[in-house]
Design a protein around this motif. Structure first.
Motif: not given
Length: 590
Positions: A303-304, A350-351, A529-530, A547-549
């Motif tokens: 999460q961080l 998500e990202a 998203r990199g 998983r979050r993209g």
């Protein structure tokens, strides 16, 4: 355990990206110099012993805090574009980007004048005393680091085919110097000995500094630079070009002292350069993160990492749209709590794929036209072992150096020298150094805050940091790494001030960064998203980020960043730490 102890003492502390520079700085403190004398001596030494990361033709922004004062000043050692550098110049040459190497990318060398300004305004020692260690290493030699040998190997053919003056210095005996061998630079030693001699002949300390500056910017050094750049030489465009930097451009330059951009975070006030550099993105990230309960996470918590990556994307998108050496950057709004509240709402679970600058004061963002490489996450820092550090034409992501010093009086400085890389600009043969290539950070697209223009500073990535605590100078820190500097420094800050790690433990902790936004370096690509993460963040965190993209590139666990830091407690206790990555950064103190 930490890789090294956090140093604790009460006399003086120096942390830098090379053990020789740290030793030189500590030696100056031992001889009675203050933190600013020590930083200058370390800075000149770094120009010699890390020539692939900085040089006399480069630049160096600094943050300075004097003992007993709550004021922080910026020694703004970033030279501007030449008078002939216009969008029309590059259009007439058929260029849609400023080349990453060669003469066209040269700005006015800011480094020498900046170190002299620091010494004159804040130091106590003479220029010959401060230059002496650097002259010694240039004359007698210094050990070739693995990264130096790798860099020279990458551009060996360029030197042989197109840059013979560089081959004469960096291919001694006609070969790439072996790791661990001694490398000398007699021409640079001669240049600095001449400047030191001019300073000594002036008698008075201040007059000596002024005389050496005149020789560099209005005398023989400036004349040699102008003559050399008139010769067309190969650059990253694949075509030889002459430069447009002139002796008159150098003569107009004087390092300004400026007020910093600041943000209050609890009991701390964090100081950075203004928006002619990227420094305020650290402050914007801190403002965004103020709305998250980070204390419930941890240093490797997914999460961080996710929240920090997403906040970085938002802050750096604003950098792309609004930062530059122009008078109307809406910095007060960009750093306001109201604007942070508005932007924070964009951080989801998500990202995000999009580059999303805001609209401070209702301004419509305009972004430069650069390439996007979907799914090709870059690594940012050229000294890490992921992908090519330097291409065959000398193109590099633009790494740098760093030095922090605090003395027993409470003086403190954070400085980030860079530019003038051996791989990026051919050596001026009579001087022993090449020029900086910082103009590659400009856009040639007219009408943007960072559009190239005469006398304008490029929006640099160089980003030293200094923080006050309860109104007193507390912490100086920084790192090499181009666009990543204000991401890795942010994480160090969180590890230390939120999670309570000491300086060395915060430096050692696993780190990460985003490559979502356009690179500041040629060819200015981006990786939506990199994200690049050290493997030590853990398999679970990596899986959750994917998983979050996030498009995650996993690198060796000791790869990202080369932080150093020094601090001072109210009772006079001094501390320091330095990065173990790369096996060359070190702190010294007692």
């Amino acid at each position: 355990m930490t890789t090294r102890p956090e140093l604790v003492g009460d006399f003086g502390m120096v942390g830098s990206t090379h053990w020789l520079a740290s030793a030189v700085g500590m030696g100056v403190l031992e001889r009675g110099g203050n933190a600013f004398d020590a930083a200058a001596a370390a800075g000149f030494t770094l120009q010699v012993v890390e020539p692939h990361l900085n040089g006399p033709g480069g630049e160096v922004p600094m943050l300075v805090a004097t003992a007993g004062s709550a004021d922080v000043q910026v020694v703004a050692g970033q030279g501007p574009a030449p008078a002939a550098a216009t969008p029309e110049l590059f259009a007439d040459l058929g260029l849609d980007l400023v080349p990453g190497t060669g003469h066209l990318a040269a700005t006015v060398p800011g480094s020498f004048d900046a170190w002299c300004t620091l010494l004159d305004r804040f130091g106590s020692m003479s220029l010959p005393d401060v230059l002496a260690p650097a002259i010694g290493y240039a004359r007698r030699g210094y050990p070739v680091l693995p990264a130096i040998a790798r860099t020279i190997t990458a551009v060996e053919q360029l030197f042989r085919d197109h840059w013979p003056t560089s081959a004469a210095v960096w291919l001694p005996g006609g070969t790439v110097p072996a790791v661990g061998s001694r490398l000398t630079n007699p021409a640079l030693a001669d240049t600095y000995e001449r400047l030191a001699g001019i300073a000594a002949a002036a008698g008075d300390r201040g007059a000596g500094i002024a005389a050496a500056r005149d020789e560099f910017y209005r005398g023989g050094v400036a004349a040699a630079i102008e003559q050399f750049v008139r010769t067309p030489l190969m650059d990253t465009s694949g075509t030889p070009h002459a430069g447009v930097l002139t002796a008159a451009d150098l003569a107009r330059w004087q390092t300004p002292l400026e007020a910093p951009a600041t943000l209050d975070v609890g009991r701390y006030r964090v100081a950075k350069t203004a928006a002619w550099g990227q420094g305020p993105v650290l402050l914007q990230q801190l403002a965004l993160l103020a709305g998250f309960d980070l204390a419930d996470t941890g240093v490797n918590d997914p999460q961080l990492v996710h929240v920090v990556l997403e906040c970085a994307k938002l802050a750096f998108a604003d950098r792309e749209a609004f930062y530059g050496d122009v008078p109307d950057v809406p910095l007060a709004t960009l750093l306001s709590s109201a604007y942070a509240d508005e932007r924070r709402a964009l951080v989801g679970d998500e990202a995000s794929r999009d580059l999303r600058p805001g609209r401070p004061d209702g301004r419509e963002p305009v972004l430069a036209r650069f390439g996007v490489a979907e799914g090709a996450a870059g690594t940012g820092e050229p000294t890490i072992d992921v992908g090519p550090a330097v291409d065959a034409r000398g193109g590099t992501r633009g790494d740098t150096c760093h030095v922090d010093v605090v003395d027993r009086f409470g003086n403190m400085i954070s400085a980030t020298p860079s530019g003038g890389w051996l791989q990026s600009s051919p050596v001026v043969p009579s001087l022993g150094f090449g020029l900086g290539t910082r103009a590659q950070m400009f856009s040639v697209q007219p009408g943007l805050p960072n559009s190239v223009a005469p006398g304008k500073r490029p929006r640099t990535t160089l980003s030293p940091s200094l923080a006050l605590r309860d109104g007193a100078p507390y912490l100086a820190f920084g790192t090499p790494g181009g666009d990543q500097q204000d991401q890795w420094q942010l994480q160090f800050w969180l590890f230390h001030t939120v999670f309570g790690l000491n300086l060395q433990a915060a430096i050692d902790a696993a780190t990460w960064h985003s490559t979502h936004f356009p690179s500041s370096f040629f060819p200015r690509d981006a990786s939506p998203r990199g994200a690049v993460v050290e493997e030590r963040v853990g398999a679970g965190t990596i899986a959750e980020l994917r998983r979050r993209g996030h498009d995650v590139t996993v690198v060796d666990g000791w790869t990202l960043g080369r932080l150093s830091a020094v601090s001072r407690d109210p009772d006079g206790v001094l501390r320091a730490g330095a990065n173990p990555r790369g096996a060359q950064g070190y702190a010294a103190g007692r």
